[in-house]
Design a protein around this motif. Sequence first.
Motif, PDB file in Angstrom:
ATOM      1  N   THR A   2       0.879  -1.075  -0.035  1.00  0.00           N
ATOM      2  CA  THR A   2       0.077  -0.040  -0.107  1.00  0.00           C
ATOM      3  C   THR A   2       0.943   1.356   0.095  1.00  0.00           C
ATOM      4  O   THR A   2       0.541   2.235  -0.814  1.00  0.00           O
ATOM      5  CB  THR A   2      -0.933  -0.013   1.076  1.00  0.00           C
ATOM      6  N   VAL A 118      -5.974   3.671   0.716  1.00  0.00           N
ATOM      7  CA  VAL A 118      -5.684   3.756   2.185  1.00  0.00           C
ATOM      8  C   VAL A 118      -7.003   3.507   3.085  1.00  0.00           C
ATOM      9  O   VAL A 118      -8.130   4.123   2.594  1.00  0.00           O
ATOM     10  CB  VAL A 118      -5.181   5.266   2.477  1.00  0.00           C
ATOM     11  N   PRO A 119      -6.886   2.704   4.099  1.00  0.00           N
ATOM     12  CA  PRO A 119      -7.934   2.546   4.741  1.00  0.00           C
ATOM     13  C   PRO A 119      -8.479   3.784   5.454  1.00  0.00           C
ATOM     14  O   PRO A 119      -7.570   4.848   5.802  1.00  0.00           O
ATOM     15  CB  PRO A 119      -7.325   1.474   6.093  1.00  0.00           C
ATOM     16  N   GLY A 120      -9.812   3.878   5.866  1.00  0.00           N
ATOM     17  CA  GLY A 120     -10.283   5.074   6.483  1.00  0.00           C
ATOM     18  C   GLY A 120      -9.634   5.649   7.727  1.00  0.00           C
ATOM     19  O   GLY A 120      -9.621   6.899   7.947  1.00  0.00           O
ATOM     20  N   GLU A 121      -9.210   4.670   8.668  1.00  0.00           N
ATOM     21  CA  GLU A 121      -8.621   5.222   9.823  1.00  0.00           C
ATOM     22  C   GLU A 121      -7.323   6.212   9.516  1.00  0.00           C
ATOM     23  O   GLU A 121      -6.868   7.002  10.552  1.00  0.00           O
ATOM     24  CB  GLU A 121      -8.537   4.319  10.821  1.00  0.00           C
ATOM     25  N   ARG A 122      -6.681   5.925   8.532  1.00  0.00           N
ATOM     26  CA  ARG A 122      -5.377   6.632   7.974  1.00  0.00           C
ATOM     27  C   ARG A 122      -5.669   7.619   6.938  1.00  0.00           C
ATOM     28  O   ARG A 122      -4.673   8.094   6.430  1.00  0.00           O
ATOM     29  CB  ARG A 122      -4.242   5.496   7.601  1.00  0.00           C
ATOM     30  N   LEU A 123      -6.817   7.638   6.451  1.00  0.00           N
ATOM     31  CA  LEU A 123      -7.092   8.547   5.399  1.00  0.00           C
ATOM     32  C   LEU A 123      -6.694   9.876   5.575  1.00  0.00           C
ATOM     33  O   LEU A 123      -6.124  10.568   4.692  1.00  0.00           O
ATOM     34  CB  LEU A 123      -8.567   8.220   4.845  1.00  0.00           C
ATOM     35  N   ALA A 186     -10.856   1.007  -0.118  1.00  0.00           N
ATOM     36  CA  ALA A 186     -10.794   0.617   1.355  1.00  0.00           C
ATOM     37  C   ALA A 186     -11.802   1.882   2.189  1.00  0.00           C
ATOM     38  O   ALA A 186     -12.658   1.604   2.998  1.00  0.00           O
ATOM     39  CB  ALA A 186      -9.505   0.860   1.913  1.00  0.00           C
ATOM     40  N   ALA A 187     -11.495   3.259   1.923  1.00  0.00           N
ATOM     41  CA  ALA A 187     -12.318   4.351   2.446  1.00  0.00           C
ATOM     42  C   ALA A 187     -13.827   4.373   2.058  1.00  0.00           C
ATOM     43  O   ALA A 187     -14.529   4.750   2.904  1.00  0.00           O
ATOM     44  CB  ALA A 187     -11.685   5.593   2.034  1.00  0.00           C
ATOM     45  N   ASP A 188     -14.175   3.708   1.081  1.00  0.00           N
ATOM     46  CA  ASP A 188     -15.536   3.697   0.656  1.00  0.00           C
ATOM     47  C   ASP A 188     -16.503   2.559   1.299  1.00  0.00           C
ATOM     48  O   ASP A 188     -17.506   2.784   1.391  1.00  0.00           O
ATOM     49  CB  ASP A 188     -15.626   3.410  -1.091  1.00  0.00           C
ATOM     50  N   ALA A 189     -15.810   1.772   2.170  1.00  0.00           N
ATOM     51  CA  ALA A 189     -16.503   0.602   2.820  1.00  0.00           C
ATOM     52  C   ALA A 189     -17.766   1.310   3.956  1.00  0.00           C
ATOM     53  O   ALA A 189     -18.569   0.690   4.106  1.00  0.00           O
ATOM     54  CB  ALA A 189     -15.533  -0.388   3.415  1.00  0.00           C
ATOM     55  N   SER A 319     -15.636   7.856  -3.062  1.00  0.00           N
ATOM     56  CA  SER A 319     -14.461   8.502  -3.064  1.00  0.00           C
ATOM     57  C   SER A 319     -14.516   9.297  -4.258  1.00  0.00           C
ATOM     58  O   SER A 319     -14.001  10.443  -4.441  1.00  0.00           O
ATOM     59  CB  SER A 319     -13.127   7.585  -2.878  1.00  0.00           C
TER      60      SER A 319
END
Length: 376
Positions: A2, A118-123, A186-189, A319
């Motif tokens: 990633t 990038v996953p939501g918690e690190r976006l 990842a962030a759209d989930a 996104s």
Amino acid sequence: MTRRAVASLTAAVALGVAVFFTLYSLVPVTRSDEPGLSSLFVGTMMTFVMGVQVFAPALVRRGSLRLVLAVSLAVLGIGALITGIAQGTALLLLGAVSGGAAFGVLIVAGAQGVALLVPGERLGRALGVYGLVTMAASAIGSPAGVQLALAFSPSVFGVCALVAGLLGAVLSFGIPAGVGRTGAGAADAAVPTARRRGPLAALLGIPWLAVGLLLAAVVLLSHGLTSLPVTAAAQGAALVVFAVQAGNALGRWLGGELEARTSARGAVLAGALLLASGGALGALVPGPASAIVSGVLLGLGVGVVQTVTLHTTMLRMDSGRASVVWNLGVDGGLWIGGILWGLAIASGLVGPGALLCSALILVLGGVLALRLRGAP
């Protein structure tokens, strides 16, 4: 994997940003004796930048993120080459159309790509670093590109821009092949499915208050790039513009860090206060030194607001649509600001206009902070 993909994405888009913002200044600088042609070129290019942005998410879904980035960077390089070698109006406008359309797709797909990778918690932090690098590329690459054209020729710049575009296209292949084509990232989930379907649902899902703050912030940024330098002495005007651009790059990173370490609410308030302070300082305290400090504050503030509003929008929409809405907000702010501050200069109302815009930003920032209470 990633991190490497995000680094490839960021480096590729940064090259494209440097080429585009050189194009934005190139024709007005190198053809200063033809102001009508310069206005036509920039106006045509920006029309296509904004006109194609809405189609970028669909292109990513139909192809893939890396394919869209690679093609748009190659076309941007070709458009810069055409612009550099153009002698007549028709060829120059062809460069404006191809460069503008390519950049419109690139800039939307780039921000969307960060959310896909990038996953939501690190976006939030990832968007901050992405903004820092791409804006730094504009602050450094654009003056360097214009100087290259002035020292040698626009044709030399065109060849170098083509090389930069092709290099960016190659870097895009550091992104995995299936990203974007297979669906939400990842962030759209975490985005409610209802907000990802249908035009009416999409409109209802737009965080209009955040977009309004972004628009007002970019209008004040336009003041820092146009009318504020006029208040400085001739030798200080360039320093004011650089102060705004450098502050903007740093502010994009700062916004991600502030949101991660405090909250979205705290970051919004910090950005609004920085913007209002910069606007008021430039309006109330004359002189080159205050204009430079004002430029830094404006750049920092708008950078913070840009990162936080982009993240906020991506938390409420998918996104792709979020990137379209955010980029249209930025481009719309630059367009409106360019018109309003030109009128303000002509009528002697730059100071009152900056104070009014600063007050509006404080109000919008305060209301948005209240709406974001309890947000991560």
